[in-house]
Design a protein around this motif. Structure first.
Motif, PDB file in Angstrom:
ATOM      1  N   LEU A   1      28.625  35.441 -13.020  1.00 43.95           N
ATOM      2  CA  LEU A   1      28.647  36.885 -14.143  1.00 43.95           C
ATOM      3  C   LEU A   1      28.828  36.000 -15.128  1.00 43.95           C
ATOM      4  N   LEU A   2      29.640  34.468 -15.074  1.00 43.65           N
ATOM      5  CA  LEU A   2      30.276  34.003 -16.434  1.00 43.65           C
ATOM      6  C   LEU A   2      28.765  32.274 -16.516  1.00 43.65           C
ATOM      7  N   ALA A   3      28.492  31.805 -15.501  1.00 42.09           N
ATOM      8  CA  ALA A   3      27.395  31.456 -15.895  1.00 42.09           C
ATOM      9  C   ALA A   3      26.726  31.513 -16.799  1.00 42.09           C
ATOM     10  N   ALA A   4      25.426  32.972 -15.659  1.00 39.46           N
ATOM     11  CA  ALA A   4      24.265  33.765 -16.470  1.00 39.46           C
ATOM     12  C   ALA A   4      25.311  33.943 -18.242  1.00 39.46           C
ATOM     13  N   ALA A   5      26.408  34.287 -18.333  1.00 43.54           N
ATOM     14  CA  ALA A   5      26.751  34.587 -19.179  1.00 43.54           C
ATOM     15  C   ALA A   5      26.598  33.177 -20.393  1.00 43.54           C
ATOM     16  N   SER A   6      27.205  32.017 -20.384  1.00 52.99           N
ATOM     17  CA  SER A   6      26.911  30.641 -20.890  1.00 52.99           C
ATOM     18  C   SER A   6      25.555  30.186 -20.674  1.00 52.99           C
ATOM     19  N   VAL A   7      24.516  30.443 -19.728  1.00 46.51           N
ATOM     20  CA  VAL A   7      23.395  29.972 -19.995  1.00 46.51           C
ATOM     21  C   VAL A   7      22.437  30.532 -21.332  1.00 46.51           C
ATOM     22  N   ALA A   8      23.250  32.161 -20.984  1.00 44.48           N
ATOM     23  CA  ALA A   8      22.364  33.255 -22.390  1.00 44.48           C
ATOM     24  C   ALA A   8      22.441  32.896 -23.719  1.00 44.48           C
ATOM     25  N   ALA A   9      23.830  32.351 -23.440  1.00 40.24           N
ATOM     26  CA  ALA A   9      24.201  31.990 -25.475  1.00 40.24           C
ATOM     27  C   ALA A   9      23.522  30.702 -25.154  1.00 40.24           C
ATOM     28  N   GLY A  10      23.365  29.537 -24.578  1.00 43.37           N
ATOM     29  CA  GLY A  10      23.200  28.675 -24.525  1.00 43.37           C
ATOM     30  C   GLY A  10      21.558  29.034 -25.195  1.00 43.37           C
ATOM     31  N   LEU A  11      20.494  29.386 -24.565  1.00 42.71           N
ATOM     32  CA  LEU A  11      19.528  30.053 -24.407  1.00 42.71           C
ATOM     33  C   LEU A  11      19.274  30.735 -25.818  1.00 42.71           C
ATOM     34  N   ALA A  12      19.885  31.231 -25.796  1.00 43.49           N
ATOM     35  CA  ALA A  12      19.637  31.715 -27.045  1.00 43.49           C
ATOM     36  C   ALA A  12      20.181  31.520 -28.457  1.00 43.49           C
TER      37      ALA A  12
ATOM     38  N   ASP B   1      35.418  40.573  -8.789  1.00 43.82           N
ATOM     39  CA  ASP B   1      35.860  41.991  -8.266  1.00 43.82           C
ATOM     40  C   ASP B   1      36.394  42.184 -10.124  1.00 43.82           C
ATOM     41  N   SER B   2      37.201  41.733 -10.330  1.00 46.99           N
ATOM     42  CA  SER B   2      37.825  42.012 -11.690  1.00 46.99           C
ATOM     43  C   SER B   2      36.572  42.201 -12.881  1.00 46.99           C
ATOM     44  N   LEU B   3      36.128  41.512 -13.276  1.00 45.17           N
ATOM     45  CA  LEU B   3      34.491  42.180 -14.426  1.00 45.17           C
ATOM     46  C   LEU B   3      34.219  43.253 -13.769  1.00 45.17           C
ATOM     47  N   THR B   4      33.872  43.950 -12.135  1.00 45.48           N
ATOM     48  CA  THR B   4      33.518  44.683 -11.780  1.00 45.48           C
ATOM     49  C   THR B   4      34.700  46.515 -11.705  1.00 45.48           C
ATOM     50  N   TYR B   5      35.842  45.819 -11.989  1.00 45.93           N
ATOM     51  CA  TYR B   5      37.412  46.743 -11.550  1.00 45.93           C
ATOM     52  C   TYR B   5      37.057  47.162 -13.903  1.00 45.93           C
ATOM     53  N   ILE B   6      37.027  45.858 -14.718  1.00 47.39           N
ATOM     54  CA  ILE B   6      36.871  46.062 -16.170  1.00 47.39           C
ATOM     55  C   ILE B   6      35.670  47.343 -15.940  1.00 47.39           C
ATOM     56  N   GLN B   7      34.525  46.895 -15.599  1.00 52.14           N
ATOM     57  CA  GLN B   7      33.287  47.810 -15.970  1.00 52.14           C
ATOM     58  C   GLN B   7      33.518  49.143 -14.870  1.00 52.14           C
ATOM     59  N   ARG B   8      34.525  49.326 -14.146  1.00 51.42           N
ATOM     60  CA  ARG B   8      34.440  50.882 -13.585  1.00 51.42           C
ATOM     61  C   ARG B   8      35.801  51.542 -14.256  1.00 51.42           C
ATOM     62  N   TRP B   9      36.665  50.569 -15.223  1.00 55.57           N
ATOM     63  CA  TRP B   9      37.757  51.621 -15.483  1.00 55.57           C
ATOM     64  C   TRP B   9      36.931  51.617 -17.160  1.00 55.57           C
ATOM     65  N   ALA B  10      36.410  51.046 -17.942  1.00 54.55           N
ATOM     66  CA  ALA B  10      35.476  51.330 -18.571  1.00 54.55           C
ATOM     67  C   ALA B  10      34.956  52.481 -18.817  1.00 54.55           C
ATOM     68  N   GLN B  11      34.106  52.363 -17.569  1.00 57.33           N
ATOM     69  CA  GLN B  11      33.030  53.745 -17.640  1.00 57.33           C
ATOM     70  C   GLN B  11      34.359  54.931 -17.598  1.00 57.33           C
ATOM     71  N   GLN B  12      34.909  54.862 -16.561  1.00 58.23           N
ATOM     72  CA  GLN B  12      36.084  55.876 -16.622  1.00 58.23           C
ATOM     73  C   GLN B  12      36.672  56.750 -17.487  1.00 58.23           C
ATOM     74  N   PHE B  13      37.299  55.520 -18.472  1.00 61.62           N
ATOM     75  CA  PHE B  13      37.944  55.675 -19.769  1.00 61.62           C
ATOM     76  C   PHE B  13      36.906  56.489 -20.671  1.00 61.62           C
ATOM     77  N   GLY B  14      35.788  56.060 -20.905  1.00 62.96           N
ATOM     78  CA  GLY B  14      34.711  56.574 -21.946  1.00 62.96           C
ATOM     79  C   GLY B  14      34.697  57.839 -21.729  1.00 62.96           C
ATOM     80  N   VAL B  15      34.377  57.946 -20.797  1.00 55.40           N
ATOM     81  CA  VAL B  15      34.706  59.642 -20.091  1.00 55.40           C
ATOM     82  C   VAL B  15      35.758  60.350 -20.877  1.00 55.40           C
ATOM     83  N   ILE B  16      36.852  59.912 -20.332  1.00 50.87           N
ATOM     84  CA  ILE B  16      38.300  60.799 -21.171  1.00 50.87           C
ATOM     85  C   ILE B  16      38.384  60.060 -22.385  1.00 50.87           C
ATOM     86  N   VAL B  17      38.050  59.564 -23.533  1.00 53.33           N
ATOM     87  CA  VAL B  17      37.416  59.310 -25.180  1.00 53.33           C
ATOM     88  C   VAL B  17      36.659  60.008 -25.296  1.00 53.33           C
TER      89      VAL B  17
END
Length: 180
Positions: free
Chosen positions: A7-18, A149-165
């Motif tokens: 994910l970090l690699a893809a993000a870095s390359v995507a930013a560079g390509l952009a 795994d941490s990024l996956t956790y953050i995504q799940r947490w954000a989805q659940q938190f978004g429902v609460i918000v």
């Protein structure tokens, strides 16, 4: 063995390509060469140690597709502007890819110089020793998985938190007599 977060690699390359594609949209303007970031001079031994660390971390996977990606993005941008030249641009992209093959190594060289500027020669040598140790090897193996795994956790947490918000917004709006 995958040692660096995809994910970090893809993000870095995507930013560079952009960023790299921006000149394409500048309509035939030849961009000035980008100014190199100010990096303090380092010893050849420090740069060599930095390269060794980057190799152990398999950082080259992060930018391995940079050259073909930038060529493809540039071709796509040109095709949008010059649709009648599709065949020519396809053929030219192959020629440009051959001419530019290997240029991604410049990224690795630059990264090594940056690392060598951030750490002393001795710190880099100590890091090499650490990464070769059992704990260092475990870090190289486990860290990408832990990051993913941490990024996956953050995504799940954000989805659940978004429902609460969302529920809180609805409740507050209902208090105002507005059902949303």
């Amino acid at each position: 063995m995958k040692r660096f977060s995809g994910l970090l690699a893809a993000a870095s390359v995507a930013a560079g390509l952009a960023l790299a594609a921006a000149p394409v949209m500048a309509q035939e303007r030849v961009p000035d060469a980008p100014a190199a970031p100010a990096v303090k001079q380092s010893t050849p031994a420090a740069i060599a140690a930095a390269k060794e660390i980057l190799a152990m971390k398999n950082v080259s996977a992060m930018y391995a597709g940079a050259v073909p990606g930038i060529i493809e993005k540039t071709k796509t941008g040109l095709l949008q502007q010059y649709l009648n030249y599709q065949k020519d641009l396809e053929e030219v992209s192959v020629i440009v890819a051959k001419k530019m093959a290997g240029r991604e190594n410049e990224i690795g060289e630059g990264m090594a110089k940056i690392y060598a500027a951030e750490f002393t020669e001795q710190e880099l040598k100590d890091l090499v020793v650490f990464y070769k140790s059992p704990l260092g090897q475990k870090l190289l193996t486990a860290e990408p998985r832990a990051i993913t795994d941490s990024l996956t956790y953050i995504q799940r947490w954000a989805q659940q938190f978004g429902v609460i918000v969302n529920a809180e917004f609805k409740a507050e709006m209902k208090k105002r007599g507005k059902d949303i």
